[in-house]
Each structure stands twice: as C-alpha cells, then as structure tokens.
Write an enzyme that holds these catalytic residues in place. Structure first.
Site, PDB file in Angstrom:
ATOM      1  N   HIS A 369       0.833  -1.210   0.000  1.00  0.00           N
ATOM      2  CA  HIS A 369       0.000   0.000   0.000  1.00  0.00           C
ATOM      3  C   HIS A 369       0.863   1.253   0.000  1.00  0.00           C
ATOM      4  O   HIS A 369       0.664   2.159  -0.826  1.00  0.00           O
ATOM      5  CB  HIS A 369      -0.892  -0.033   1.245  1.00  0.00           C
ATOM      6  CG  HIS A 369      -1.738   1.184   1.444  1.00  0.00           C
ATOM      7  ND1 HIS A 369      -3.090   1.192   1.225  1.00  0.00           N
ATOM      8  CD2 HIS A 369      -1.420   2.441   1.857  1.00  0.00           C
ATOM      9  CE1 HIS A 369      -3.576   2.397   1.485  1.00  0.00           C
ATOM     10  NE2 HIS A 369      -2.581   3.172   1.876  1.00  0.00           N
ATOM     11  N   GLU A 370       1.842   1.314   0.910  1.00  0.00           N
ATOM     12  CA  GLU A 370       2.647   2.542   1.027  1.00  0.00           C
ATOM     13  C   GLU A 370       3.525   2.773  -0.210  1.00  0.00           C
ATOM     14  O   GLU A 370       3.624   3.891  -0.711  1.00  0.00           O
ATOM     15  CB  GLU A 370       3.508   2.499   2.292  1.00  0.00           C
ATOM     16  CG  GLU A 370       2.720   2.383   3.589  1.00  0.00           C
ATOM     17  CD  GLU A 370       1.646   3.447   3.766  1.00  0.00           C
ATOM     18  OE1 GLU A 370       1.705   4.491   3.098  1.00  0.00           O
ATOM     19  OE2 GLU A 370       0.728   3.220   4.571  1.00  0.00           O
ATOM     20  N   HIS A 373       1.579   4.246  -3.036  1.00  0.00           N
ATOM     21  CA  HIS A 373       1.381   5.694  -2.983  1.00  0.00           C
ATOM     22  C   HIS A 373       2.475   6.400  -3.775  1.00  0.00           C
ATOM     23  O   HIS A 373       2.235   7.398  -4.453  1.00  0.00           O
ATOM     24  CB  HIS A 373       1.398   6.185  -1.537  1.00  0.00           C
ATOM     25  CG  HIS A 373       0.080   6.078  -0.842  1.00  0.00           C
ATOM     26  ND1 HIS A 373      -1.069   6.647  -1.331  1.00  0.00           N
ATOM     27  CD2 HIS A 373      -0.278   5.470   0.316  1.00  0.00           C
ATOM     28  CE1 HIS A 373      -2.074   6.405  -0.503  1.00  0.00           C
ATOM     29  NE2 HIS A 373      -1.616   5.680   0.499  1.00  0.00           N
ATOM     30  N   GLU A 393      -6.287   6.540  -2.430  1.00  0.00           N
ATOM     31  CA  GLU A 393      -6.241   5.529  -1.377  1.00  0.00           C
ATOM     32  C   GLU A 393      -6.604   4.150  -1.919  1.00  0.00           C
ATOM     33  O   GLU A 393      -5.957   3.156  -1.583  1.00  0.00           O
ATOM     34  CB  GLU A 393      -7.199   5.910  -0.253  1.00  0.00           C
ATOM     35  CG  GLU A 393      -6.572   6.749   0.830  1.00  0.00           C
ATOM     36  CD  GLU A 393      -5.418   6.044   1.500  1.00  0.00           C
ATOM     37  OE1 GLU A 393      -5.566   4.889   1.941  1.00  0.00           O
ATOM     38  OE2 GLU A 393      -4.340   6.645   1.566  1.00  0.00           O
ATOM     39  N   HIS A 457      -9.912   7.773   3.225  1.00  0.00           N
ATOM     40  CA  HIS A 457      -9.818   6.351   3.539  1.00  0.00           C
ATOM     41  C   HIS A 457     -11.188   5.689   3.566  1.00  0.00           C
ATOM     42  O   HIS A 457     -11.295   4.461   3.570  1.00  0.00           O
ATOM     43  CB  HIS A 457      -9.117   6.164   4.879  1.00  0.00           C
ATOM     44  CG  HIS A 457      -7.735   6.725   4.902  1.00  0.00           C
ATOM     45  ND1 HIS A 457      -7.485   8.057   5.152  1.00  0.00           N
ATOM     46  CD2 HIS A 457      -6.536   6.151   4.664  1.00  0.00           C
ATOM     47  CE1 HIS A 457      -6.180   8.280   5.088  1.00  0.00           C
ATOM     48  NE2 HIS A 457      -5.588   7.146   4.786  1.00  0.00           N
TER      49      HIS A 457
END
Length: 680
Positions: A369-370, A373, A393, A457
């Site tokens: 996920h990070e 980004h 997100e 989110h």
C-alpha cells in the site's frame, strides 16, 4: 496510515508535491477537482476478449525510458503548439509510457508565465508517427489569468495557512515553505494563488505537511490538502523468508542491491532523519517477535522486495519512478505510533510499531500500500482530497492486495482484506474490507453525491468495491479460505474477470488515463478506455468494467441502465445560471405501454464548480415532481454525475419528461451536459 480515536484507516500525495501518505486517515478534506475528457477517439482495440500486447505498455529499461523522456523534453514546445496551448504555457515532462504498437502516452505538468499550474497536468497520446491522437487534461478551462500581480501580501496567505495547521494539531509558528505564487486551475476558472506549506506534526504524531492554496486576489482559501498521506528474515507476519542483503567484510546490512539499492533503517523510536541502517555480523534477521528490533526490519525489507517484484513482473515497472532506483524504508517510528506512511520528501516508507509497540505496521499488504502511494505520486498524481483522494487511497489498497496475492506466502495468504495482520482495531478485525467496504463502519459501498466529503480512507470504498466486483464478481463465495459476500447497489449480479485482468486495467488507467483531478466518473471513463485498448470494446472484460461500476452506482450497465432495458437521452447542453431561475431539459418517450416502472433510472451529467448549490427534480408527464437532489451548503465538490432511481409507477410511461435544475447560491456556475431515462 493514520489513526483516530474511533476507527483507523491506511494511505499519498498530489501531483508536483513533496509529500507523504499515511495508511490511516487524517481528516476529511475539501472538494475534489474537475475531470476532463479526451480530444479524440483512441485507436481501435483488439479482438473481443483477447489481450493485445500491441495496446499494452512495453517493458522499458531505465535507459530506454530516459531516452524517451529526453525526446519528449526536446519536442515539448512543438507538442504545446500541436495541442493548442497558449503562448505563456509551457510543458514539463513527467513520465512516458510506450505501447507495443509504438503509441506514446506522455504525462506533462504545465507552467503559465513561468508559474507552476496546479491542476494543469495532462497526458498526450501520440502515434508511432508522432501524430497527437488524444489529450486527457486535469482541467479543460483555458489558462488565462487577467493579472499576475497579487492583491494580498504573502504574509496574509501564511497567516491563514498557520491557522488551518494549528486546527490540525501543528504548533508551528511559521511556514516551512514560504508562500509561492502559483496558478490554481484544479477547480473552476484558473486564478493566481499562493501555495503555503506548514510542517511540524499532527495531533497523533504523524508528520505534518499541510498545503494551503489561497486566492491571491481575494485572500479566500481555495483548497487544502495534507501532504503526509497516511504502505533469511524471521518476520512477524510472513514467517521465515529470504532477504537480499549486502555483505562487506564480516558485516551484513539490509541493503538490496538487486532491487535498486533498497535499504531498511531503524529509527529506534525517533521521528526525524534517516535512522541507522540495519547492520549485524550474521545474515539472519529478527526472531519473529517484537523483542528483536530487526523483526520489523525484516518484514519491511521483505515487503519492499515483493512489491518491487510485483510491479516489475506484472507491469514491467522498474521501481516507484520506473527508473530502476529504489526508495528506502524506516521502521520503529515514534513511540506506539499507530500508522504508516509514504513521504515524497524523503522518498521513503515509514512504519510505526502500533498500539503498545506490539503490532508494527509492516505487514505485506501495508508495505505494498505505502509503496503504491509512491507509484501514484509519480504517475497520475491523484490529489489527496475529495473523490480523487479516495481513488488515490483505493489505488494503494488495490495494488497492496495485488502484492499480497503475488507473494503467495503461506503465512500471509492473499485476500481482499486490508491490514488484517496488524490488529489495528485491537479486536482482530481488518482495517478495511473490499467486498463490502461498509463493514468497517465508515467506508462507502457505492457512490453518492456527497462521497467526496468523506475522509479519503472511507471514500476509497467505492473503488475498492468496484475492484473486488470486477475481479471476483458479486454474491457469496469463499476465496482462499475467507468468506465474502459482495452486494451491488442496483441489486443485479456482476460476473468477475479475474484479479490479474482487473489489475492490468487499473494500472493502465492509472498510468495513461488518470490525472490529478480524476473523480469517480472519470475513473469509469479511464478504466473503460484501458479495458477497450487491452481486450476490445466488445469484450466480456469491457462489459464487466461497465457492470462493476454500475454496481457501485457509477454509470449504467453494459446493456443500458440496470442490466438491460431501453434508454432515452437528451445530449443538448444547457447552461445553468448562477443563483438564477431553474432550467429544464425534455425527453419525449413514446411507443411504450402502461405506466412507468417503480425503478425508473435517471442518469444525470452536470459540470458545476460547487454541486451543493444545485437542486435537481424529475418532472413526470403528469407534472408531478420527484426530488433527485437537495441543496447542501456543505457539499463543495465538483460535478453531479449520478444515476438516481425513482418510483414513477403512478406516471404513464409515454409523454414528455423533464429534468429541472436550479442553482440556489451565488458565485458558481455549471452546465447540464446530458441526462438519460432508462426503463429496465
């Protein structure tokens, strides 16, 4: 991934900005911006259902990509003229994607009179011969600014930004980056503005990087976004895994030379700097528990390696910037910090140790996920606010899920749950659910006109749900031992096309169709274009994209309306006067028998710079009005692109139906582009 007292969520950065992204949300931010369309039709797609490598991105080496970037930079003045930009506008090359048939998708940012244009990004598609075929812009507004001389002093903009930052918990007394002049073009008419950046920390210890955009003529706040967007080792979550490390003499370090030089550092409960590179005299890292600091390091290092391999093998992407160079990871951030985040400023992923320092946020899907980004920041640059923020997100959740399945790790098998390993809620439940996002207590299962006002989110649930439906379909099923039961907003089934195809479609849309201001309607357009190029516009994959979006209340089904039926449409644009009388647009229905159905669908496409001003009614042949949308002074987002269901069973089907739209507040204008009635 930032935490709150009630519930927690995971996270990015808008285009052109040094920023970070947390796994858990900070707050609901301001409105999303405008999604613009294309200039001309895309090249013909492949035969129905057959994947066509000619319409897929080529796997470019860093040197090949760099050469294409140089070529695009050398030709940018000619490109600007070819696509009709003004004399004061210049292009800045950001990225290039090349398809197998030679088509180039070149992503640019813009300047106007030397000033950065926020919301001015665009993608130009050119054929192998160099002829521009299509342009997708973050805004269609012409870049014309009457004056480049501010009417207010920079100090006023800074004071305003500091006030906003203090409300979010920052104790800073001065801006970290002094107000700079920019052109703000992401919502409505382009204006001269100041961008001010305030750092420090937010109220839960997350680094602060608040960007505040102020109108340089009036001093009015135009927009704000949070730049910090809250992605052999004996790991805590993935079991015993193989790590790529570096040996120098008798010392080993967490330095992965085979993946761009990715390094993992120990912040040792600090909150600044790089930290200390994990280093020891043997090549076995951690013991699977938090008693050994290297355990979290092993999890993060492994997650970064798997994510790198996922992007390389699934999409031919070499690192976050596609340049063969790695970001780095920092673990043990802060004391009992319940979050993780990506930061453009350091080009790194950072992980806290969770509540009581017992559950580091270094699980595989969080790492994916990070890092994702970072990919979004270096491709579409989706603004981290409103609907574009929800898409940002969701993109990280989608690719984080892809990473988890790709890893095929028996200790952390792939699923459609986000953060199920890190116990962020303290009761063993996941952070988010893709099959039915509302199970987390806050996320949206489907689109509605105010969804852009949710924390990003939670608004991400619309796209997460779309991706699950596109991959697996609707209804109850068991996948990898996990039970799912995915509903649809229209009550009709969706047949999935498989996760691998869904990932290919989303990635192509992200890298060649989306811009900083893409909203959910624009995401539907972009993913349909991507599916058409990859599989053909008559393919099952293309139709499944239509149906999956319709199932989350974005657009109509592949058969028109709710899985079939007859539609009647008026595509004549009508201007909506500012704070003026209602406008009407008519559709005449004939050839039907009996009354209208109890589930008549009304699809509305309105461009407007403050949709809360609008009141929308359907007027039946009898003259009876059916309210579709009420006025809302707090709904500051752009556009109304929605399908409403009306019980019109008391109306005769045949006759003249009208859509009535009225703007009930001053300062913002819009256009009714089209509307459609669908009889299922």
């Amino acid at each position: 991934m930032r935490s709150s007292s009630s519930r927690r969520r995971t996270s990015h950065t808008p285009s052109r900005r040094a920023a970070a992204v947390a796994l858990v949300g900070v707050s609901a931010l301001l409105a999303a911006a405008v999604q613009s369309g294309a200039a001309s039709a895309a090249p013909a797609g492949p035969a129905a259902g057959k994947f066509d490598p000619a319409h897929a991105a080529m796997k470019l080496s860093p040197s090949q990509r760099a050469e294409l970037m140089r070529d695009a930079d050398a030709a940018k003045a000619d490109t600007a003229r070819a696509i009709g930009l003004g004399a004061q506008e210049k292009l800045v090359v950001k990225d290039v994607v090349k398809d197998g048939d030679g088509t180039l998708h070149t992503r640019y940012e813009r300047t106007y009179a030397g000033l950065p244009v926020l919301g001015g990004d665009l993608v130009v598609d050119t054929s192998k011969s160099g002829t521009p075929q299509k342009v997708v812009k973050a805004t269609q507004a012409a870049l014309k600014v009457a004056s480049l001389t501010p009417a207010i002093a920079p100090a006023k903009a800074e004071k305003q930004a500091l006030s906003v930052a203090r409300a979010a918990g920052s104790s800073k007394t001065g801006a970290d980056q002094a107000p700079r002049k920019v052109i703000w073009a992401a919502s409505g008419k382009p204006v001269l503005a100041y961008e001010t950046v305030v750092g420090g920390f937010q109220d839960d210890g997350t680094p602060n990087e608040l960007h505040v955009i102020t109108d340089a003529a009036t001093g009015k706040e135009l927009y704000r976004y949070q730049g910090v967007e809250t992605g052999i080792g004996n790991t805590q979550y993935s079991g015993q895994v193989t790590l790529t490390t570096t040996q120098s003499g008798s010392t080993y370090t967490l330095n992965d030379g085979s993946r761009g030089g990715h390094k993992t550092y120990n912040l040792n409960r600090g909150t600044s700097g790089t930290g200390t590179l994990f280093s020891q005299s043997n090549d076995t890292w951690g013991n699977g528990t938090t008693s050994n600091a290297a355990t979290a390091g092993a999890d993060a290092h492994y997650g970064a390696a798997v994510t790198w391999d996922f992007y390389k093998n699934a999409f031919g992407r070499s690192g976050i910037r596609n340049d063969g160079k790695a970001a780095y990871s920092r673990v043990h951030y802060g004391n009992a910090y319940v979050n993780a985040f990506w930061d453009d400023g350091c080009f790194c992923m950072t992980y806290g140790d969770g509540s009581g320092n017992a559950d580091p946020l270094t699980s595989l899907d969080v790492a994916g996920h990070e890092m994702s980004h970072g990919v979004t920041s270096n491709t579409a640059g989706l603004n981290y606010s409103g609907e574009s923020g929800g898409l940002n997100e969701a993109t990280s959740d989608i690719f984080g899920t892809g990473v988890e399945f790709y890893a095929n790790n028996a200790s952390d098998p792939g699923d459609y749950l986000i953060g199920e390993k890190i116990d962020i809620n303290g009761d063993g439940t996941p952070l988010r659910y893709m099959d039915k996002p509302s199970k987390d207590g806050g996320s949206a299962d489907s689109w509605y006109s105010g969804v852009g006002n949710l924390d990003v989110h939670y608004s991400s649930g619309v796209a997460n749900h779309f991706f699950y439906l596109l991959s697996e379909g609707s209804g109850a099923k068991v996948i990898g031992g996990v039970s799912y039961n995915s509903p649809t907003s229209d009550g009709l089934p969706v047949t999935g096309i498989g996760r691998d195809k869904a990932l290919q479609i989303w990635y192509r849309a992200l890298t060649t169709k989306f811009t900083s201001t893409t909203n959910y309607a624009g995401a539907r357009t972009g993913t349909l274009a991507a599916a058409g190029e990859l599989y053909g516009t008559t393919s099952a994959e293309y139709k499944a994209v239509q149906d999956a979006w319709a199932a989350v209340a974005v657009g109509s089904r592949s058969g028109g309306g709710g899985g079939g039926g007859t539609s009647y449409e008026n595509t004549t644009p009508v201007s909506i006067p500012d704070n003026g009388p209602a406008i009407t647009s008519s559709i005449t229905v004939s050839g039907r028998t009996g009354n209208a159905p109890s589930n008549l669908q009304v699809t509305v496409d309105i461009t407007h710079t403050w949709r809360g001003d609008l009141v929308i009614d359907l007027v039946g042949p009898s003259g009876t009005s059916y309210r579709l949308k009420n006025f809302s002074s707090s709904d500051s987002a752009d556009d109304v692109k929605a399908t409403y269901t009306v019980n019109a069973s008391s109306e005769t089907a045949n006759g003249t139906w009208k859509l009535k739209v009225q703007d009930q507040a001053a300062q913002d204008v819009g256009t009714l582009n089209s509307w459609k009635l669908t009889f299922p």
